[in-house]
Design a protein around this motif. Structure first.
Motif, PDB file in Angstrom:
ATOM      1  N   ILE A 114       0.838  -1.207   0.000  1.00 26.22           N
ATOM      2  CA  ILE A 114       0.000   0.000   0.000  1.00 26.22           C
ATOM      3  C   ILE A 114       0.867   1.249   0.000  1.00 26.22           C
ATOM      4  N   PHE A 115       1.856   1.274   0.883  1.00 31.48           N
ATOM      5  CA  PHE A 115       2.712   2.462   0.980  1.00 31.48           C
ATOM      6  C   PHE A 115       3.516   2.659  -0.304  1.00 31.48           C
ATOM      7  N   ILE A 116       4.077   1.586  -0.844  1.00 27.02           N
ATOM      8  CA  ILE A 116       4.880   1.702  -2.063  1.00 27.02           C
ATOM      9  C   ILE A 116       4.008   2.159  -3.235  1.00 27.02           C
ATOM     10  N   ALA A 117       2.795   1.606  -3.343  1.00 22.35           N
ATOM     11  CA  ALA A 117       1.894   2.025  -4.418  1.00 22.35           C
ATOM     12  C   ALA A 117       1.558   3.512  -4.291  1.00 22.35           C
ATOM     13  N   ALA A 118       1.327   3.965  -3.064  1.00 24.72           N
ATOM     14  CA  ALA A 118       1.023   5.381  -2.854  1.00 24.72           C
ATOM     15  C   ALA A 118       2.199   6.264  -3.247  1.00 24.72           C
ATOM     16  N   ARG A 119       3.411   5.811  -2.939  1.00 25.14           N
ATOM     17  CA  ARG A 119       4.584   6.605  -3.290  1.00 25.14           C
ATOM     18  C   ARG A 119       4.827   6.612  -4.808  1.00 25.14           C
ATOM     19  N   LEU A 120       4.482   5.537  -5.489  1.00 24.79           N
ATOM     20  CA  LEU A 120       4.616   5.522  -6.951  1.00 24.79           C
ATOM     21  C   LEU A 120       3.641   6.507  -7.584  1.00 24.79           C
ATOM     22  N   GLY A 128       9.834   6.279   5.896  1.00 15.75           N
ATOM     23  CA  GLY A 128       8.415   6.380   5.592  1.00 15.75           C
ATOM     24  C   GLY A 128       7.740   5.023   5.580  1.00 15.75           C
ATOM     25  N   LEU A 129       8.397   4.028   4.973  1.00 14.78           N
ATOM     26  CA  LEU A 129       7.856   2.671   4.980  1.00 14.78           C
ATOM     27  C   LEU A 129       7.785   2.128   6.405  1.00 14.78           C
ATOM     28  N   GLY A 130       8.829   2.363   7.193  1.00 11.32           N
ATOM     29  CA  GLY A 130       8.811   1.925   8.584  1.00 11.32           C
ATOM     30  C   GLY A 130       7.687   2.579   9.361  1.00 11.32           C
ATOM     31  N   MET A 170      -6.097  -0.850   8.413  1.00 12.66           N
ATOM     32  CA  MET A 170      -5.498  -0.808   7.080  1.00 12.66           C
ATOM     33  C   MET A 170      -5.968   0.422   6.315  1.00 12.66           C
ATOM     34  N   TRP A 171      -7.258   0.740   6.430  1.00 12.05           N
ATOM     35  CA  TRP A 171      -7.751   1.952   5.773  1.00 12.05           C
ATOM     36  C   TRP A 171      -7.133   3.196   6.390  1.00 12.05           C
ATOM     37  N   GLY A 172      -6.888   3.178   7.693  1.00 10.35           N
ATOM     38  CA  GLY A 172      -6.195   4.300   8.313  1.00 10.35           C
ATOM     39  C   GLY A 172      -4.813   4.500   7.719  1.00 10.35           C
ATOM     40  N   VAL A 173      -4.092   3.397   7.477  1.00  7.93           N
ATOM     41  CA  VAL A 173      -2.776   3.473   6.838  1.00  7.93           C
ATOM     42  C   VAL A 173      -2.904   3.995   5.408  1.00  7.93           C
ATOM     43  N   ILE A 174      -3.939   3.557   4.700  1.00  9.60           N
ATOM     44  CA  ILE A 174      -4.153   4.049   3.340  1.00  9.60           C
ATOM     45  C   ILE A 174      -4.366   5.559   3.353  1.00  9.60           C
ATOM     46  N   PHE A 175      -5.158   6.058   4.302  1.00 10.18           N
ATOM     47  CA  PHE A 175      -5.393   7.497   4.392  1.00 10.18           C
ATOM     48  C   PHE A 175      -4.096   8.248   4.677  1.00 10.18           C
ATOM     49  N   VAL A 176      -3.281   7.726   5.597  1.00  9.57           N
ATOM     50  CA  VAL A 176      -2.009   8.383   5.902  1.00  9.57           C
ATOM     51  C   VAL A 176      -1.088   8.361   4.673  1.00  9.57           C
ATOM     52  N   SER A 177      -1.074   7.240   3.964  1.00  9.07           N
ATOM     53  CA  SER A 177      -0.168   7.081   2.822  1.00  9.07           C
ATOM     54  C   SER A 177      -0.562   7.947   1.631  1.00  9.07           C
ATOM     55  N   THR A 178      -1.836   8.309   1.538  1.00 11.30           N
ATOM     56  CA  THR A 178      -2.305   9.107   0.405  1.00 11.30           C
ATOM     57  C   THR A 178      -2.671  10.526   0.792  1.00 11.30           C
ATOM     58  N   PHE A 179      -2.457  10.895   2.037  1.00 14.16           N
ATOM     59  CA  PHE A 179      -2.799  12.240   2.521  1.00 14.16           C
ATOM     60  C   PHE A 179      -2.214  13.291   1.577  1.00 14.16           C
TER      61      PHE A 179
END
Length: 401
Positions: free
Chosen positions: A13-19, A114-116, A135-144
């Motif tokens: 999720i985090f890597i996809a958001a960063r891409l 950031g990944l950590g 998991m959705w909370g992490v998605i929100f943080v990763s795409t903020f």
């Protein structure tokens, strides 16, 4: 992905958001015109190293000045003391061990941190919610909207990692183990003061739970870790952590004082970007009057504060537990006292990341959660094109990210 290990899900999720953010950066870089750092239309790796990344490079390569630079009127000019030492010194060490340049080292540390941070945030959110909501909370943080800052050579990702780890240890009442993590956090970005305030209020709350009139009563469900009884040993450990955090919060200003001989070296440097001395609360009213006029501008900070209080009183946020709510309240209070609100304010809101879990639990609707992610990505485009890409203002200066 549902059956995959949680750490793999979070990582992807985090890597996809960063891409996705990288694509936005690259699209904006094509349209970058003349700027202070490099020729127009830079590549991705150059484009993400501008703004404060160059200050961290300066701190890593040349250290911190022993004499504060001043102009002809004796006013301190912008210098490296505004940027805490942990991030650039880690980059210096990585560059020395690998032979890579300072800016690539800064970028690598930021990305790994950031990944950590995403992994630790998931574990923190699991203390208060189920796996799907966490998991959705992490998605929100990763795409903020300001999450692209987690892949550029800024200290935000390192600070987010240390902050989330500190909060996780405090929530689990591992107070003594949290001390070294908190001290490192204090040397990454100026979050030590609000964290010390949060711990101090938490200690008072724990004392009230144990010795107040309601001592011994069963607390209602959903009270987070506050529902557990507080032992004397735990109170002593928390007290030690409060004292250590207070010292850690003062460490960087004290180091600046010791090196430069100027007691106010750090605060004078921080205010160099403002152009005037620090007066608590005043910048909010100044900005309010500038944006909304003389009457509404005075009321704007009070309206903003009232809205934040309503958010903190909402049901999804109340479910975050005592520690996370106290952190959000203390950090916002810190911003209200010391921050000069301007375009960098959006980036300063990232430490309020626990509210992402509250937002995720506002509704279980996939349509709602998906819409939030889409809006966040669209706002990333706004943030990068408006603030990260450099453009001079008609009257001089620029809008910093």
């Amino acid at each position: 992905m549902a059956g995959w290990p949680w750490w793999l899900q979070v990582s992807l999720i985090f890597i996809a958001a960063r891409l996705v953010s990288a694509c936005i950066f690259m699209a904006a870089a094509i349209h970058q015109g003349t700027n202070p750092w490099f020729p127009p239309a830079p590549d991705y790796w150059n484009f993400i190293t501008i703004w404060d990344g160059r200050w961290y490079q300066e701190a890593a390569d040349n250290g911190y000045p022993s004499d504060l630079p001043v102009d002809g009127n004796g006013v301190v000019k912008e210098n490296a003391w505004a940027f805490h030492a942990l991030f650039p010194f880690l980059a210096r060490g990585l560059a020395a061990m690998t032979g890579m340049g300072t800016l690539p080292a800064l970028t690598a540390i930021a990305m790994v941190a950031g990944l950590g941070a995403a992994l630790v945030i998931f574990k923190l959110f699991r203390e208060f919610a189920g796996k799907r909501a966490a998991m959705w909370g992490v998605i929100f943080v990763s795409t903020f909207p300001v999450s692209p800052i987690l892949q550029v050579p800024y200290a935000e990702s390192l600070n987010l990692l240390l902050l989330s780890a500190s909060l996780l240890l405090v929530v689990r009442r591992r107070y003594l183990i949290a001390i070294p993590v908190v001290l490192l956090m204090c040397l990454s970005r100026p979050t030590g003061v609000p964290f010390a305030a949060m711990l101090g209020l938490l200690l008072l709350w724990r004392l009230w739970q144990r010795y107040g009139p309601s001592a011994g009563r069963t607390l209602p469900p959903g009270s987070g870790s506050g529902a557990a009884p507080t032992s004397v040993r735990s109170l002593v450990s928390l007290t030690v952590l409060v004292l250590a955090t207070g010292l850690g919060a003062l460490a960087w200003p004290a180091i600046a004082w010791a090196v430069t001989g100027d007691q106010a070296a750090y605060t004078r440097t921080e205010t160099a970007w403002r152009g005037h001395d620090l007066v608590p609360f005043k910048p909010w009213f100044d900005t309010g009057r500038m944006l909304f006029g003389p009457l509404l501008g005075v009321l704007a900070p009070f309206v903003f504060t009232a809205l934040f209080i309503l958010v903190m009183m909402s049901k999804p946020v109340r479910a975050l537990g005592t520690e996370l709510r106290l952190w959000c309240a203390c950090y916002m209070g810190y911003l209200l006292v010391f921050l000069h609100p301007q375009t960098s304010t959006f980036r300063m809101l990232l430490p309020l990341f626990p509210l992402a879990l509250g937002a995720a639990q506002l509704s279980k609707s996939k349509a709602y959660r998906g819409t939030v992610v889409v809006m966040f990505v669209l706002l990333q485009i706004v943030w990068i094109v408006w603030l990260w890409a450099w453009a001079p203002l008609p009257g001089g200066g620029d809008y910093p990210p």
